[in-house]
Motif scaffolding. Structure first.
Motif, PDB file in Angstrom:
ATOM      1  N   SER A  62       0.461  -0.975   0.013  1.00 37.62           N
ATOM      2  CA  SER A  62       0.150  -0.370  -0.235  1.00 37.62           C
ATOM      3  C   SER A  62       0.613   1.011   0.408  1.00 37.62           C
ATOM      4  CB  SER A  62      -0.926  -0.023   0.860  1.00 37.62           C
ATOM      5  OG  SER A  62      -0.635   0.467   2.130  1.00 37.62           O
ATOM      6  N   VAL A  63       0.743   2.108  -0.467  1.00 37.29           N
ATOM      7  CA  VAL A  63       1.591   3.626  -0.847  1.00 37.29           C
ATOM      8  C   VAL A  63       0.227   4.460  -0.088  1.00 37.29           C
ATOM      9  CG1 VAL A  63       2.498   5.461  -2.232  1.00 37.29           C
ATOM     10  CG2 VAL A  63       2.040   2.953  -2.766  1.00 37.29           C
ATOM     11  N   GLN A  64       1.136   5.148   1.037  1.00 37.52           N
ATOM     12  CA  GLN A  64       0.678   5.957   1.812  1.00 37.52           C
ATOM     13  C   GLN A  64       0.814   7.077   0.879  1.00 37.52           C
ATOM     14  OE1 GLN A  64      -0.892   5.297   4.711  1.00 37.52           O
ATOM     15  NE2 GLN A  64      -1.513   2.910   3.783  1.00 37.52           N
ATOM     16  N   THR A  65       0.389   7.826   0.173  1.00 38.08           N
ATOM     17  CA  THR A  65      -0.130   8.779  -0.248  1.00 38.08           C
ATOM     18  C   THR A  65       0.194  10.429   0.692  1.00 38.08           C
ATOM     19  OG1 THR A  65      -1.813   9.040  -0.915  1.00 38.08           O
ATOM     20  CG2 THR A  65       0.116   7.829  -2.642  1.00 38.08           C
ATOM     21  N   ASP A  66      -1.250   9.316   0.776  1.00 40.78           N
ATOM     22  CA  ASP A  66      -1.240  10.963   2.099  1.00 40.78           C
ATOM     23  C   ASP A  66      -1.073  10.956   3.062  1.00 40.78           C
ATOM     24  OD1 ASP A  66      -3.722  11.201   0.177  1.00 40.78           O
ATOM     25  OD2 ASP A  66      -5.303  10.602   1.244  1.00 40.78           O
ATOM     26  N   SER A  67      -0.413  10.228   3.747  1.00 39.77           N
ATOM     27  CA  SER A  67       0.256  10.882   4.888  1.00 39.77           C
ATOM     28  C   SER A  67       1.315  11.169   4.722  1.00 39.77           C
ATOM     29  CB  SER A  67       0.404   9.102   6.165  1.00 39.77           C
ATOM     30  OG  SER A  67      -0.371   8.390   5.768  1.00 39.77           O
ATOM     31  N   PHE A  68       2.377  10.404   3.901  1.00 39.66           N
ATOM     32  CA  PHE A  68       4.077  11.593   3.056  1.00 39.66           C
ATOM     33  C   PHE A  68       3.412  12.889   3.107  1.00 39.66           C
ATOM     34  CE2 PHE A  68       7.196  10.903  -0.015  1.00 39.66           C
ATOM     35  CZ  PHE A  68       8.318  11.553   1.036  1.00 39.66           C
ATOM     36  N   THR A  69       2.339  13.274   2.557  1.00 38.81           N
ATOM     37  CA  THR A  69       1.767  14.432   1.948  1.00 38.81           C
ATOM     38  C   THR A  69       2.119  15.351   3.255  1.00 38.81           C
ATOM     39  OG1 THR A  69       1.112  13.848   0.504  1.00 38.81           O
ATOM     40  CG2 THR A  69       0.404  16.035   0.653  1.00 38.81           C
ATOM     41  N   VAL A  70       1.260  14.699   4.052  1.00 37.04           N
ATOM     42  CA  VAL A  70       1.559  15.391   6.195  1.00 37.04           C
ATOM     43  C   VAL A  70       2.796  15.621   6.470  1.00 37.04           C
ATOM     44  CG1 VAL A  70       0.434  15.539   7.855  1.00 37.04           C
ATOM     45  CG2 VAL A  70      -1.136  14.624   6.318  1.00 37.04           C
ATOM     46  N   PHE A  71       3.434  13.984   6.343  1.00 37.99           N
ATOM     47  CA  PHE A  71       4.535  14.201   6.947  1.00 37.99           C
ATOM     48  C   PHE A  71       5.510  15.177   6.404  1.00 37.99           C
ATOM     49  CE2 PHE A  71       8.805  12.037   7.353  1.00 37.99           C
ATOM     50  CZ  PHE A  71       9.495  12.654   8.421  1.00 37.99           C
ATOM     51  N   LEU A  72       5.409  15.041   5.032  1.00 39.86           N
ATOM     52  CA  LEU A  72       6.304  16.323   4.109  1.00 39.86           C
ATOM     53  C   LEU A  72       5.877  17.903   4.227  1.00 39.86           C
ATOM     54  CD1 LEU A  72       6.587  14.997   1.105  1.00 39.86           C
ATOM     55  CD2 LEU A  72       8.395  14.650   2.651  1.00 39.86           C
ATOM     56  N   ALA A  73       4.753  18.266   4.632  1.00 35.17           N
ATOM     57  CA  ALA A  73       4.450  19.763   5.179  1.00 35.17           C
ATOM     58  C   ALA A  73       4.644  19.862   6.303  1.00 35.17           C
ATOM     59  CB  ALA A  73       3.133  19.269   5.219  1.00 35.17           C
TER      60      ALA A  73
END
Ligand SMILES: O=c1[nH]cnc2c1ncn2[C@@H]1O[C@H](CO)[C@@H](O)[C@H]1O
Length: 302
Positions: free
Chosen positions: A231-242
């Motif tokens: 699974s690719v955690q696209t949304d979490s990764f975006t929040v983390f980078l933000a």
């Protein structure tokens, strides 16, 4: 803590993004938009997530369809209920009465330097901008998970969030916001949960890890059967980078638009060579996978 709203079409990976955003930001609102699964189901998933993790941020209902055109929900990706078919019961938390569009406008006045974490189709934000264009001056930053360079996950060329509402994406991209885009391929490369990472999460045996495993089970199966590592955690990764911009290892500014016609609907158009216009967005090209993995494990261990 920085003030933020998360905009979500709540299904599997979105729930973890909501969890992370509640820990990393002063989360002043969760706005729900049409996308992954039926609107009613998304709302239920968001309410269950805030209840499970005791997140005190209000949940606002927004647009239950894109601005134009037809879209399809993707139960085959996230499971019938968008939560890996986890039958979690009825949440007792209720959504707010205020519409998400009005909430975005109001919160942008009430909170200085408000940031929007848009891990979803951009309908709510586009409508808020059309209703009150002055939000561009007040919203400090818009983080967008969306767009594919060429490896579309929904059509051969389009990523899901841009494909669901390309008109909204185009409105937001051309509105003048300070934007950072985290495209699909970048998340696929740095935010995947492969078998090894999955077993580590399972091994945590915490309430949060149990939630992660149940909510992301269908996404994992789907992703693996489509040639991804897990699974690719696209949304979490975006929040983390933000939150931790030191984890953005390479980025470039370019003019970005979205195709709204024909079989290329939803395609992200990056003007790599500055042929047509000034940059309107920053695009993340590389992220720090190790930092993300360690962070996610630490949040899920509680
Ligand atoms: O096939 C898929 N894989 C991963 N995420 C998907 C898929 N389909 C829809 N989404 C949703 O769209 C964004 C990523 O494109 C994410 O926000 C996810 O929730």
């Amino acid at each position: 803590m920085r003030n933020a709203i998360i905009d979500s079409d709540t299904a599997s990976d979105d729930t973890i993004a909501i969890l992370l955003s509640s820990r990393l930001f002063n989360l002043v609102g969760i706005t729900i938009v049409a996308g992954n699964v039926s609107y009613e189901q998304e709302v239920k998933n968001a309410l269950f997530t805030v209840e499970y993790f005791n997140i005190k941020s209000p949940v606002f209902l927004g647009s239950s369809r894109p601005i134009m055109g037809k879209w399809r929900t993707v139960e085959e990706v996230h499971g019938k209920n968008g939560m890996g078919d986890w039958d979690y019961g009825e949440p007792s938390v209720k959504p707010e009465r205020e519409h998400a569009v009005d909430a975005i406008i109001r919160l942008s006045k009430e909170y200085d330097n408000l940031e929007v974490l848009a891990v979803s189709p951009l309908t709510n934000l586009a409508l808020a901008y059309l209703k009150d264009p002055s939000i561009v001056k007040r919203i400090k930053k818009v983080w967008i998970m969306g767009g594919a360079f060429s490896r579309g996950n929904t059509t051969p060329i389009a990523e899901f969030n841009f494909w669901v509402d390309p008109e909204a994406a185009s409105i937001v991209l051309n509105a003048g916001f300070d934007i950072t885009i985290v495209p699909w391929e970048v998340t696929e490369e740095y935010a995947y949960v492969d078998d090894d990472f999955w077993s580590k999460i399972e091994g945590l045996k915490s309430r949060a890890s149990e939630f992660f495993i149940r909510a992301n089970r269908a996404l994992r199966e789907y992703s693996k059967s489509h040639g991804q590592k897990g699974s690719v955690q696209t949304d979490s990764f975006t929040v983390f980078l933000a939150h931790d911009q030191s984890a953005i290892l390479k980025k470039e500014s370019h003019h970005v638009n979205v195709e709204t016609c024909s079989s290329a609907r939803g395609a992200m158009l990056v003007d790599w060579y500055g042929l047509n216009g000034k940059p309107n967005a920053e695009i993340v090209l590389k992220g720090d996978r190790d930092k993300f993995v360690n962070f996610l494990l630490s949040v899920l261990s509680s």
